[in-house]
Design an enzyme around this catalytic site. Structure first.
Site, PDB file in Angstrom:
ATOM      1  N   LYS A  80     -21.719  -5.752  12.696  1.00  0.00           N
ATOM      2  CA  LYS A  80     -20.353  -6.257  12.836  1.00  0.00           C
ATOM      3  C   LYS A  80     -20.406  -7.721  13.269  1.00  0.00           C
ATOM      4  CE  LYS A  80     -16.225  -4.579  15.306  1.00  0.00           C
ATOM      5  NZ  LYS A  80     -15.753  -3.512  16.248  1.00  0.00           N
ATOM      6  N   SER A 155     -12.232  -0.882  14.481  1.00  0.00           N
ATOM      7  CA  SER A 155     -12.399  -2.228  13.986  1.00  0.00           C
ATOM      8  C   SER A 155     -13.747  -2.488  13.318  1.00  0.00           C
ATOM      9  CB  SER A 155     -12.221  -3.218  15.133  1.00  0.00           C
ATOM     10  OG  SER A 155     -13.216  -2.990  16.135  1.00  0.00           O
ATOM     11  N   SER A 179     -13.299   2.284  17.750  1.00  0.00           N
ATOM     12  CA  SER A 179     -13.717   1.405  16.654  1.00  0.00           C
ATOM     13  C   SER A 179     -15.056   1.743  16.005  1.00  0.00           C
ATOM     14  CB  SER A 179     -13.742  -0.046  17.126  1.00  0.00           C
ATOM     15  OG  SER A 179     -12.435  -0.501  17.370  1.00  0.00           O
TER      16      SER A 179
END
Lengths: 468, 66
Positions: A80, A155, A179
Site C-alpha cells: 500500500k 482502504s 482496511s
C-alpha cells in the site's frame, strides 16, 4: 513448472529456495500479468519494472553464490502506497502528498526486505487511508477482480485487488477500521489485522495512532503467518510495540481440536444477506468437523464500542490533518474532506472519555468470552456492492453509509484485538465472501493456526478471478 | 440538551481548531456526528474515576499472560 504467479507466497519461497524457479522468472511473470490486469483494476500506482528486474538478478546471483538467504529471498512484493521507502515517492493516495519523497523506510518494509524480498512497485489506496470502499477522487477508483463494476473495499484497495488477481504474492495493508479485512472479504483473499502493538507502525503514514495496525494480505493463512514471523516484534521507533510477546511460529501449527470458537448471538448475525448467513453456517460446520468446540457467545453491545471507535478515529485523523485542513482543504477529495471536518465536532472531553473507556470495554469483552479462544463473525453484511452504489459524496448520509460498511470491523480496532479474514463462500455470481476470526489479545498465532486448518478443509482461497 | 450537537456548536468547535467551515458544512457535520455523540453519551457507558487510557494496555497484557 506451474505458472509462478499461481503459487502462494509460501510455495513461491520454497520454489525459489529449491531453485525450481528463479527470481527473474518470477518477476517477469508477474510483470506480464500486471500488464494485462492493471488497466482493468487500477491496483498499482507505480510499477518499477527495471529496478525490480535488477533486484531479481542480484537475488539470483546471491543465491547461486551460496550467500545466506532469508525466508523471502528473491520474492517481489508491493505494498500500500503509505509504507515509506527512503528516496521513493509515497503519495498516500492523495493530491496533497503526490510526489512526496519519503526520508526513511518503514520498519515493516525494512524487516520484509531483511528477509530477502524486494520492491516491485506501490499499490492503490483510499486517500490517506480514510475510506472503506476503494474509491479515490485523485487516482481513480480501484476495481474488484471478480467483477470490475464492484468495489475492492478499502482502504487497502490495491493490496486486495493485486493479491486476488495474482499480480503479487502478498502485500502489506493497514487496518484502522477494517482496511485490511474489508478488501480481503470483498476480493476473496486472506488478511490479518494484528493485535494492536504487535507490528511497528514506524514510518508508515498515520491515520489514528490509537487504532492503526499494520498487517498482511495474502492468499493463505500460512502466508500471513510467514509475513508476521518477519514483521512482528518490538521496535524502539514505535513505543506501542514495547512488551509485546515475540512471534511464536510453533503456535501457528497447533491443532484446532481443543480450541473453543464462539458464535455471536446478536449484532454480527443481524440483518445478514442470505449468502453471508449461509457462509457463516457452513464455516461453523467446518470448524466443528476439524475438531473445534463451538459455543454461543453473547458479546457486549457493539454499537457503543463502534461509537467510541468513531470518536477516537475522528479526532485523531482530524488532528493529524489539521494543518492541511487549514491551508489546503480544497486539495482533499470531497468525501475525505467531509470526514475530516466531522472530526472537528467532538469535544476534548468526549475524546478522552472514549480513550479511557477502551480498557473497560476490552475487559467486558474478555469477560463475555469466558474460555472462548476465537469468535467467528462476518466481515460485512453483504458481498462487494457496486462502485456506483457506494460512490458517496460529502453529504451526511455518506457518513452513515460508511459506518454501515465498517460496522462489523470498527469495534475490533477499538478493542485492539487480532482478526484474520479467510475466504469462506461465494455467491451464485461468484462474488467472494469472507469471515473474520477474532482472537484474544496477542492471540494472532491461534488465528493463523485456525485459518490454516480451515483452508486445509476448504478451497475458497484457491479461486482465481477470470482474466479481463 | 447538553449532548445535542447543533450547527452553532460545530461552528464554534471548528473556529477553535482554526479550520474554516461554512454554515452548510457545519450543519452537515452536526447531522453526521450527532448519532455517534448520542450513542457514546448514553447512560450505559460509565468511566470510573481512576481509569486512564493506559488501562487498556494493562488489560491487554493481562489477558495475554492467562
Amino acid at each position: 513448472m506451474t505458472d509462478p504467479t499461481m503459487l502462494s507466497l509460501s510455495e513461491l519461497a520454497t520454489a525459489l529456495r529449491e531453485r525450481i524457479v528463479s527470481s527473474v522468472e518470477v518477476t517477469q511473470a508477474l510483470l506480464e500479468r500486471i500488464a494485462v490486469w492493471q488497466p482493468a483494476l487500477n491496483a498499482f500506482v507505480a510499477v518499477e519494472a527495471q529496478e525490480a528486474l535488477r533486484a531479481a538478478e542480484q537475488a539470483d546471483t546471491a543465491r547461486r553464490s551460496g550467500a545466506p538467504c532469508g525466508p523471502l529471498h528473491g520474492v517481489p512484493l508491493a505494498h500500500k502506497d503509505m509504507y515509506y521507502n527512503a528516496g521513493k515517492p509515497a503519495g498516500c493516495g492523495s493530491k496533497i502528498r503526490a510526489g512526496w519523497i519519503a526520508p526513511a523506510t518503514s520498519t515493516a518494509v525494512k524487516r520484509l526486505e531483511a528477509g530477502g524480498s524486494f520492491r516491485l512497485g506501490a499499490l492503490h489506496m483510499a486517500e490517506f487511508a480514510y475510506g472503506p470502499t476503494g474509491h479515490n477522487a485523485h487516482l481513480g477508483h480501484a476495481h474488484n477482480p471478480w467483477d470490475r463494476s464492484r468495489i475492492t473495499g478499502g482502504s487497502s484497495s490495491g493490496s486486495g485487488a493485486a493479491v486476488a488477481a495474482r499480480l503479487i504474492p502478498a502485500a502489506l495493508g493497514s487496518d484502522t477500521g477494517g482496511s485490511i479485512r474489508l478488501p480481503a472479504h470483498f476480493c476473496g483473499i486472506t488478511g490479518l489485522k494484528p493485535t494492536s502493538g504487535r507490528v511497528s507502525r514506524a514510518n508508515a503514514m498515520p491515520l489514528s495512532f490509537t487504532l492503526d495496525t499494520v498487517g498482511p494480505l495474502a492468499r493463505t493463512a500460512q502466508d500471513c503467518g510467514l509475513i508476521m514471523s518477519l514483521i512482528a516484534g518490538s521496535d524502539p521507533l514505535d513505543p506501542t510495540t514495547c512488551g509485546a510477546p515475540p512471534w511464536d511460529p510453533a503456535a501457528t501449527e497447533r491443532s484446532p481440536s481443543g480450541l473453543t470458537i464462539g458464535v455471536p448471538t446478536r449484532f454480527y448475525v443481524d440483518d445478514l444477506e442470505p449468502d453471508v448467513a449461509s457462509a457463516l453456517d457452513e464455516a461453523v460446520a467446518t470448524f466443528r468437523r476439524v475438531g473445534a468446540r463451538l459455543v454461543k457467545v453473547d458479546l457486549p453491545d457493539q454499537t457503543a464500542v463502534g461509537a467510541a471507535a468513531l470518536i477516537v478515529l475522528g479526532v485523531e485523523a482530524t488532528s493529524i490533518h489539521a494543518p492541511w485542513l487549514r491551508t489546503r482543504a480544497e486539495d482533499y477529495g470531497p468525501q475525505v474532506r467531509a470526514r475530516l471536518e466531522n472530526g472537528l465536532a467532538y469535544s476534548g472531553v468526549q475524546y478522552l472519555e472514549a480513550l479511557r473507556w477502551r480498557g473497560l470495554a476490552l475487559e467486558a469483552h474478555l469477560e463475555a468470552l469466558g474460555d472462548v479462544d476465537v469468535v467467528v463473525a462476518p466481515v460485512a453484511r453483504s458481498p462487494a456492492p457496486t462502485l456506483a452504489e457506494t460512490d458517496l459524496g460529502p453529504e451526511s448520509s455518506a457518513h452513515a453509509a460508511i459506518q454501515t460498511i465498517t460496522s462489523f470491523t470498527r469495534p475490533i480496532n477499538y478493542l485492539g484485538l487480532p482478526a484474520l479474514v479467510v475466504p469462506a463462500g461465494r455467491t451464485p455470481q461468484a462474488l467472494p465472501i469472507g469471515l473474520q476470526l477474532i482472537g484474544r489479545p496477542f492471540g494472532d498465532e491461534v488465528l493463523i493456526a485456525l485459518g490454516r486448518a480451515f483452508q486445509a478443509a476448504t478451497d475458497y482461497h484457491q479461486g482465481v478471478p477470470p482474466a479481463p | 440538551m447538553a449532548n445535542e450537537l447543533t450547527t452553532e456548536r460545530v461552528a464554534i468547535l471548528a473556529a477553535a481548531a482554526r479550520v474554516q467551515l461554512d454554515a452548510a458544512s457545519a450543519a452537515r457535520v452536526a447531522r453526521a456526528v450527532s448519532p455517534t455523540v448520542g450513542r457514546f453519551s448514553a447512560p450505559d457507558i460509565v468511566v470510573p474515576f481512576e481509569v486512564e487510557p493506559a488501562t487498556f494496555v494493562v488489560v491487554q497484557h493481562r489477558d495475554a499472560r492467562r
